[in-house]
Design an enzyme around this catalytic site. Structure first.
Site, PDB file in Angstrom:
ATOM      1  N   CYS A   1      -2.031  -9.981   7.989  1.00 41.76           N
ATOM      2  CA  CYS A   1      -2.424  -8.989   9.008  1.00 41.76           C
ATOM      3  C   CYS A   1      -3.852  -8.480   8.757  1.00 41.76           C
ATOM      4  O   CYS A   1      -4.612  -8.288   9.695  1.00 41.76           O
ATOM      5  CB  CYS A   1      -1.527  -7.752   8.991  1.00 41.76           C
ATOM      6  SG  CYS A   1       0.194  -8.034   8.649  1.00 41.76           S
ATOM      7  N   ASP A   2      -4.179  -8.223   7.503  1.00 43.33           N
ATOM      8  CA  ASP A   2      -5.400  -7.464   7.213  1.00 43.33           C
ATOM      9  C   ASP A   2      -6.521  -8.268   6.550  1.00 43.33           C
ATOM     10  O   ASP A   2      -7.642  -7.777   6.440  1.00 43.33           O
ATOM     11  CB  ASP A   2      -5.051  -6.289   6.279  1.00 43.33           C
ATOM     12  CG  ASP A   2      -4.015  -5.354   6.894  1.00 43.33           C
ATOM     13  OD1 ASP A   2      -4.079  -5.150   8.124  1.00 43.33           O
ATOM     14  OD2 ASP A   2      -3.142  -4.850   6.174  1.00 43.33           O
TER      15      ASP A   2
ATOM     16  N   CYS B   1      -0.063  -6.734   3.467  1.00 40.74           N
ATOM     17  CA  CYS B   1       0.027  -7.876   4.380  1.00 40.74           C
ATOM     18  C   CYS B   1      -1.324  -8.570   4.495  1.00 40.74           C
ATOM     19  O   CYS B   1      -2.184  -8.144   5.280  1.00 40.74           O
ATOM     20  CB  CYS B   1       0.523  -7.433   5.758  1.00 40.74           C
ATOM     21  SG  CYS B   1       0.713  -8.817   6.904  1.00 40.74           S
TER      22      CYS B   1
END
Ligand code: NAP
Length: 321
Positions: free
Chosen positions: A145-146, A142
Site C-alpha cells: 500500500c505505502d 503494508c
C-alpha cells in the site's frame, strides 16, 4: 439511513471494501441489508482508514486517500438503501435460524449473514513506532500500500519479519529503496524456500539475522533505527527512512467463538471458489478469509461474490422476497 427493524434478510458485519461492496450488491438486489460498521473496534472503513494514498485501486488514475475511498464506498451503498449501524458486534448465535446478532446496544436476527470483519496487521510496541511517534510517517504495516511513497525513494528501508509476507514485501520494496534490510529475530526464515532464496540472493536485500529493531527516531519522518542483535545484545543505530511490519495479520474472528470452520490462524474457510462457509446461510468476504492477497480490490471482489451467493441462497430457500 437508520431503522429500528429487528429482523433483516441480510446482515453484513464489517465496513471495509468487502463489507461495503457486499452491501452495495445486496441493496441493489432489494435486500435492504443492515451493515455493522463497528465503533470501538476502529473507524468505519477498516484498514484503509489508516492508509494515505491508494494508488493501486483501478479507476483512480491520480490515486485517492484511503479515507476518501471508504467514504465513497459508504455513500454508494447507502444510496441504494443499506442501513448502517455504528456498533460493534459482540457475538453471534448461528445455532438456530434465523441467526442472532448481538451488538453493544441492539440484538437483531437475519436470514443470511455476511462476515467481512477483515484482519488486523500485527504491530510491535517499538519506541517511536506508535501514533505518537512515526506511525504513517515512515512506519507502516503494508509495503504494497505505502511502499511507493516519495519518502521511501532511494532510501534505506527495514522490513521486520521472516515469513512469506516479509520476503515478499522486502522484494517489492527493492523497486523503491536503495537497500532493503530484512530484520528477522531468528537465524532461519519461516518463508517458503523458493521465496526465501529469492530474497536472500537479491542484490538489494540484506537479511539481518537474529535482529530486532528497538528504537525508531527521526524528525518529521523516520531517519534512523536502532537494531539489536538478540544473541550478542549489541545495538547499532542505522540510517533508515522506512520501517515495515510484516509479522502477520490476525483475522478478526474472535466474536464468532469457534462457530465456523477456521484454519489454525483463525481465517474463515470457504468452500472452493465461493463465499460459502461451512454454515448454510453464512458467507465470508474479504481479508477475514484471505491470508494471501489482502488487497482492497480483492476484498471488494469477494464482497460482491458474497452478496451474489447470499442472494441466490435466499431465493433457493424461498426467503428472497
Ligand atoms: P507468518 O508466516 O506468520 O510470519 C510472521 C513472521 O513474523 C515470522 O517470521 C515471525 O518470526 C515474525 N514475527 C512474529 N511475531 C514477531 C515478533 N513479535 N517480533 C519479531 N518477529 C515476529 O505471517 P505472513 O508472512 O504474513 O504469512 C501469513 C500466511 O500467508 C502464511 O501462510 C504465508 O505462507 C501466506 N503468504 C503467502 C504469500 C505468497 O505465497 N505469495 C505471501 C504472503 C503470505 P518467527 O519465524 O521467528 O516466528
Amino acid at each position: 439511513m437508520t431503522e429500528d427493524r429487528k429482523h433483516h434478510k441480510v446482515v453484513i458485519i464489517g465496513s471495509g471494501p468487502a463489507g461495503y461492496t457486499a452491501a452495495l450488491y445486496a441493496s441493489r438486489a432489494n435486500l435492504s441489508p443492515l451493515l455493522y460498521e463497528g465503533f470501538f473496534s476502529g473507524p468505519a472503513g477498516g484498514q484503509l482508514m489508516t492508509t494515505t494514498d491508494v494508488e493501486n485501486y483501478p479507476g483512480f488514475p491520480n490515486g485517492i486517500t484511503g479515507p476518501d475511498m471508504m467514504d465513497a464506498f459508504r455513500k454508494q451503498c447507502e444510496r441504494f438503501g443499506t442501513i448502517l449501524l455504528r456498533e460493534d458486534v459482540e457475538s453471534v448465535d448461528l445455532s438456530s435460524h434465523p441467526f442472532k446478532i448481538v451488538g453493544k446496544k441492539n440484538v437483531v436476527t437475519c436470514d443470511a449473514l455476511i462476515i467481512a470483519t477483515g484482519a488486523t496487521a500485527k504491530k510491535l510496541d517499538i519506541e517511536g513506532a506508535g501514533e505518537d511517534g512515526f506511525w504513517q510517517k515512515g512506519v507502516t504495516a503494508c509495503a504494497i500500500c505505502d511502499g511507493a511513497m516519495p519518502i521511501f525513494r532511494d532510501k534505506e528501508l527495514y522490513v521486520i519479519g521472516g515469513g512469506d509476507s516479509a520476503v515478499e514485501e522486502a522484494t517489492f520494496l527493492t523497486k523503491y529503496g536503495s537497500k532493503v534490510y530484512l530484520a528477522h529475530r531468528r537465524d532461519e526464515l519461516r518463508a517458503s524456500k523458493i521465496m526465501a532464496k529469492r530474497a536472500i540472493n537479491h542484490p538489494k536485500i540484506e537479511v539481518l539475522w537474529n535482529s530486532v529493531i528497538t528504537k525508531i527516531e527521526g524528525d518529521k519522518v523516520v531517519r534512523s533505527v536502532t537494531v539489536q542483535n538478540v544473541k550478542t545484545k549489541e545495538e547499532k543505530k542505522r540510517e533508515a527512512a522506512g520501517v515495515f511490519f510484516a509479522i502477520g495479520h490476525k483475522p478478526n474472528t474472535n466474536f464468532l467463538n469457534g462457530q465456523l470452520d477456521m484454519d489454525e490462524q483463525g481465517y474463515l474457510i470457504v468452500k472452493g471458489d465461493t463465499s460459502y462457509t461451512n454454515k448454510e446461510g453464512v458467507f465470508a468476504a474479504g481479508d477475514v478469509h484471505d491470508a494471501v492477497y489482502k488487497q482492497a480490490v480483492t476484498a471488494a471482489g469477494s464482497g460482491c461474490k458474497a452478496a451474489i451467493d447470499a442472494e441466490r441462497w435466499l431465493s433457493e430457500k424461498g426467503l428472497g422476497d
